[in-house]
Design a protein around this motif. Structure first.
Motif, PDB file in Angstrom:
ATOM      1  N   ARG A 177       4.611  52.013   6.585  1.00 43.32           N
ATOM      2  CA  ARG A 177       4.887  51.012   5.554  1.00 43.32           C
ATOM      3  C   ARG A 177       3.893  49.843   5.644  1.00 43.32           C
ATOM      4  O   ARG A 177       3.366  49.385   4.625  1.00 43.32           O
ATOM      5  CB  ARG A 177       6.318  50.512   5.690  1.00 43.32           C
ATOM      6  CG  ARG A 177       6.718  49.519   4.612  1.00 43.32           C
ATOM      7  CD  ARG A 177       8.126  49.007   4.831  1.00 43.32           C
ATOM      8  NE  ARG A 177       9.113  49.993   4.439  1.00 43.32           N
ATOM      9  CZ  ARG A 177      10.091  50.413   5.217  1.00 43.32           C
ATOM     10  NH1 ARG A 177      10.203  49.956   6.459  1.00 43.32           N
ATOM     11  NH2 ARG A 177      10.976  51.294   4.786  1.00 43.32           N
ATOM     12  N   LEU A 178       3.639  49.370   6.866  1.00 38.89           N
ATOM     13  CA  LEU A 178       2.705  48.253   7.026  1.00 38.89           C
ATOM     14  C   LEU A 178       1.293  48.643   6.613  1.00 38.89           C
ATOM     15  O   LEU A 178       0.589  47.869   5.943  1.00 38.89           O
ATOM     16  CB  LEU A 178       2.723  47.772   8.486  1.00 38.89           C
ATOM     17  CG  LEU A 178       3.911  46.906   8.909  1.00 38.89           C
ATOM     18  CD1 LEU A 178       3.838  46.618  10.403  1.00 38.89           C
ATOM     19  CD2 LEU A 178       3.934  45.604   8.127  1.00 38.89           C
ATOM     20  N   GLY A 179       0.854  49.836   7.018  1.00 40.36           N
ATOM     21  CA  GLY A 179      -0.482  50.278   6.645  1.00 40.36           C
ATOM     22  C   GLY A 179      -0.638  50.428   5.146  1.00 40.36           C
ATOM     23  O   GLY A 179      -1.658  50.014   4.566  1.00 40.36           O
ATOM     24  N   ALA A 180       0.372  51.011   4.496  1.00 41.45           N
ATOM     25  CA  ALA A 180       0.309  51.184   3.047  1.00 41.45           C
ATOM     26  C   ALA A 180       0.308  49.834   2.333  1.00 41.45           C
ATOM     27  O   ALA A 180      -0.438  49.631   1.363  1.00 41.45           O
ATOM     28  CB  ALA A 180       1.493  52.031   2.577  1.00 41.45           C
ATOM     29  N   MET A 181       1.131  48.903   2.819  1.00 42.66           N
ATOM     30  CA  MET A 181       1.155  47.581   2.194  1.00 42.66           C
ATOM     31  C   MET A 181      -0.161  46.852   2.370  1.00 42.66           C
ATOM     32  O   MET A 181      -0.629  46.160   1.452  1.00 42.66           O
ATOM     33  CB  MET A 181       2.301  46.748   2.785  1.00 42.66           C
ATOM     34  CG  MET A 181       3.669  47.149   2.293  1.00 42.66           C
ATOM     35  SD  MET A 181       4.984  46.054   2.915  1.00 42.66           S
ATOM     36  CE  MET A 181       4.518  44.486   2.185  1.00 42.66           C
ATOM     37  N   ALA A 182      -0.801  47.018   3.532  1.00 46.56           N
ATOM     38  CA  ALA A 182      -2.106  46.391   3.750  1.00 46.56           C
ATOM     39  C   ALA A 182      -3.137  46.932   2.762  1.00 46.56           C
ATOM     40  O   ALA A 182      -3.929  46.174   2.175  1.00 46.56           O
ATOM     41  CB  ALA A 182      -2.560  46.625   5.189  1.00 46.56           C
ATOM     42  N   ILE A 183      -3.128  48.250   2.557  1.00 48.55           N
ATOM     43  CA  ILE A 183      -4.045  48.855   1.587  1.00 48.55           C
ATOM     44  C   ILE A 183      -3.781  48.295   0.194  1.00 48.55           C
ATOM     45  O   ILE A 183      -4.716  47.921  -0.540  1.00 48.55           O
ATOM     46  CB  ILE A 183      -3.895  50.386   1.596  1.00 48.55           C
ATOM     47  CG1 ILE A 183      -4.390  50.967   2.923  1.00 48.55           C
ATOM     48  CG2 ILE A 183      -4.655  51.019   0.430  1.00 48.55           C
ATOM     49  CD1 ILE A 183      -4.075  52.439   3.103  1.00 48.55           C
ATOM     50  N   ALA A 184      -2.504  48.232  -0.188  1.00 54.59           N
ATOM     51  CA  ALA A 184      -2.146  47.765  -1.523  1.00 54.59           C
ATOM     52  C   ALA A 184      -2.528  46.306  -1.734  1.00 54.59           C
ATOM     53  O   ALA A 184      -3.030  45.930  -2.804  1.00 54.59           O
ATOM     54  CB  ALA A 184      -0.643  47.960  -1.752  1.00 54.59           C
ATOM     55  N   VAL A 185      -2.302  45.473  -0.724  1.00 55.25           N
ATOM     56  CA  VAL A 185      -2.625  44.048  -0.849  1.00 55.25           C
ATOM     57  C   VAL A 185      -4.134  43.848  -0.983  1.00 55.25           C
ATOM     58  O   VAL A 185      -4.597  43.062  -1.821  1.00 55.25           O
ATOM     59  CB  VAL A 185      -2.074  43.269   0.360  1.00 55.25           C
ATOM     60  CG1 VAL A 185      -2.620  41.848   0.371  1.00 55.25           C
ATOM     61  CG2 VAL A 185      -0.554  43.242   0.325  1.00 55.25           C
ATOM     62  N   VAL A 186      -4.905  44.542  -0.169  1.00 55.85           N
ATOM     63  CA  VAL A 186      -6.367  44.397  -0.242  1.00 55.85           C
ATOM     64  C   VAL A 186      -6.877  44.843  -1.609  1.00 55.85           C
ATOM     65  O   VAL A 186      -7.727  44.174  -2.221  1.00 55.85           O
ATOM     66  CB  VAL A 186      -7.042  45.186   0.889  1.00 55.85           C
ATOM     67  CG1 VAL A 186      -8.555  45.209   0.695  1.00 55.85           C
ATOM     68  CG2 VAL A 186      -6.709  44.567   2.241  1.00 55.85           C
ATOM     69  N   LEU A 187      -6.374  45.959  -2.123  1.00 59.61           N
ATOM     70  CA  LEU A 187      -6.812  46.432  -3.434  1.00 59.61           C
ATOM     71  C   LEU A 187      -6.451  45.430  -4.530  1.00 59.61           C
ATOM     72  O   LEU A 187      -7.281  45.118  -5.399  1.00 59.61           O
ATOM     73  CB  LEU A 187      -6.180  47.790  -3.737  1.00 59.61           C
ATOM     74  CG  LEU A 187      -6.778  48.990  -3.004  1.00 59.61           C
ATOM     75  CD1 LEU A 187      -5.946  50.237  -3.253  1.00 59.61           C
ATOM     76  CD2 LEU A 187      -8.224  49.228  -3.425  1.00 59.61           C
ATOM     77  N   ALA A 188      -5.215  44.930  -4.510  1.00 60.26           N
ATOM     78  CA  ALA A 188      -4.802  43.952  -5.515  1.00 60.26           C
ATOM     79  C   ALA A 188      -5.632  42.676  -5.421  1.00 60.26           C
ATOM     80  O   ALA A 188      -6.020  42.091  -6.443  1.00 60.26           O
ATOM     81  CB  ALA A 188      -3.314  43.638  -5.356  1.00 60.26           C
ATOM     82  N   ALA A 189      -5.911  42.245  -4.188  1.00 65.38           N
ATOM     83  CA  ALA A 189      -6.702  41.024  -4.001  1.00 65.38           C
ATOM     84  C   ALA A 189      -8.146  41.220  -4.449  1.00 65.38           C
ATOM     85  O   ALA A 189      -8.750  40.310  -5.039  1.00 65.38           O
ATOM     86  CB  ALA A 189      -6.650  40.597  -2.537  1.00 65.38           C
ATOM     87  N   LEU A 190      -8.728  42.381  -4.185  1.00 65.50           N
ATOM     88  CA  LEU A 190     -10.090  42.656  -4.648  1.00 65.50           C
ATOM     89  C   LEU A 190     -10.157  42.645  -6.173  1.00 65.50           C
ATOM     90  O   LEU A 190     -11.123  42.124  -6.760  1.00 65.50           O
ATOM     91  CB  LEU A 190     -10.566  44.003  -4.107  1.00 65.50           C
ATOM     92  CG  LEU A 190     -10.946  44.044  -2.628  1.00 65.50           C
ATOM     93  CD1 LEU A 190     -11.231  45.481  -2.193  1.00 65.50           C
ATOM     94  CD2 LEU A 190     -12.163  43.164  -2.342  1.00 65.50           C
TER      95      LEU A 190
END
Length: 351
Positions: free
Chosen positions: A257-270
């Protein structure tokens, strides 16, 4: 050497190589091909649009490197192509991010623009623009930092007894997003006039005046992180059944869950750093992809293509209907997204 056996199971094709397996849905493959074709057509149309008309044939010649028209080449390669790449990259990033967040929160409203993560990314970017300047790469880095800090805060506030309740994640995210939205307004009011005006224009969400400094970070982020998101798709689908069930199936729930959320946050922020806060795409793209694919899995690649098509379509329509004025695409998608959100809430009540 080990072979690569390919077997068919019902409506899916399973390809195995060593200890890895790839599950392919013929419907998803066909849909992906259709979305990719639509995206290419929209991109070509966008390259012809602008104050100076450039016909399809000349655009094709410029992209192929066979054109001798230097002025048209500078327009296409230096102005319009970065805009198109930014739109495709930001749309795809938001589509993947929305798919992950909706799966993690087990809620169709759990997209980064609804639960405040885009607002947190915007806070980091606005702070940098107001205090320092609007250089593309530092703004993108500030957006990623702001998004990650917001995600950590929301996650910690939603954590109860070592687990995160989906309802708490959405509600706390909305609350944190409201606070950060007020902070963004304060930053605009307290900053220098020129930087504040620039930040306010960026906050509206725009693809105007995009250059390669905006396009490359989000495009590279999508290319690098989308495969990682695809690896997380199946464990996240198991987590949707419940943490206990997922643990029994061998899924490391917390780390996944943490890894997936990190990926999602970075993509949204980019995406936010490249084009500003763009509403609606992260909310709608995963739902549209799910309804089109209909196989139950988290549609990472289909959501990416759907998000790119939606943002490109919005950009083309915005340019075609602008009547000589520059319309912020973030405001246009926000208007559409508000109507879609109202319909989605009404439909949820009925269900």
């Amino acid at each position: 050497m080990t072979g690569t056996p390919i077997t068919a199971h019902g409506r899916r094709i399973v390809s195995r190589t060593g200890g890895l397996s790839l599950i392919l849905s013929p419907r998803a493959l066909l849909l992906g091909a259709g979305l990719l074709f639509m995206l290419l057509i929209l991109a070509l149309v966008a390259l012809t649009m602008g104050r100076i008309d450039v016909p399809f044939a000349q655009v094709a010649a410029i992209l192929a490197g066979t054109s001798n028209d230097e002025a048209a080449s500078r327009i296409i390669l230096g102005i319009r192509l970065p805009r198109v790449i930014t739109a495709c990259g930001a749309g795809a990033a938001l589509g993947v991010s929305g798919a992950i967040f909706q799966s993690v929160s087990r809620n169709v409203l759990g997209s980064p623009d609804v639960i405040g993560f885009l607002t947190g990314a915007a806070t980091g970017a606005i702070g940098w623009i107001v205090l320092v300047g609007a250089s593309p790469l530092p703004v993108a880095a500030a957006a990623v930092t702001g998004g990650l800090l917001t995600a950590i805060l929301v996650y910690l506030l939603a954590l109860r007894d070592g687990a995160v309740a989906s309802q708490s994640l959405v509600l706390i995210g909305i609350g944190v997003g409201s606070v950060l939205s007020a902070l963004n307004g304060l930053l605009l009011a307290r900053g220098q006039l020129d930087n504040a005006v620039m930040a306010n224009l960026w906050l509206a969400g725009s693809l105007s005046a995009r250059n390669w400094g905006h396009a490359l970070p989000v495009a590279l982020g999508v290319l690098l992180l989308t495969p990682l998101a695809m690896l997380c798709a199946r464990p996240l689908r198991m987590i949707e059944l419940g943490d206990d069930m997922a643990c029994q199936l061998g899924v490391r729930v917390g780390s996944c869950r943490l890894g997936a959320m990190a990926i999602a946050v970075v993509l949204a922020a980019l995406a936010t750093g490249a084009a500003g806060p763009i509403a609606f795409i992260a909310l709608a793209a995963p739902q549209i992809a799910r309804n089109l694919v209909r196989d139950g899995d988290m549609p990472v690649l289909t959501a990416a293509l759907t998000g790119a098509v939606l943002l490109m379509l919005a950009d083309v329509l915005t340019q075609a209907l602008s009547f000589g004025a520059t319309l912020p695409i973030g405001r246009v998608t926000g208007l559409i997204g508000g109507l879609y959100l109202a319909w989605l809430i009404t439909r949820s009540r009925e269900l």
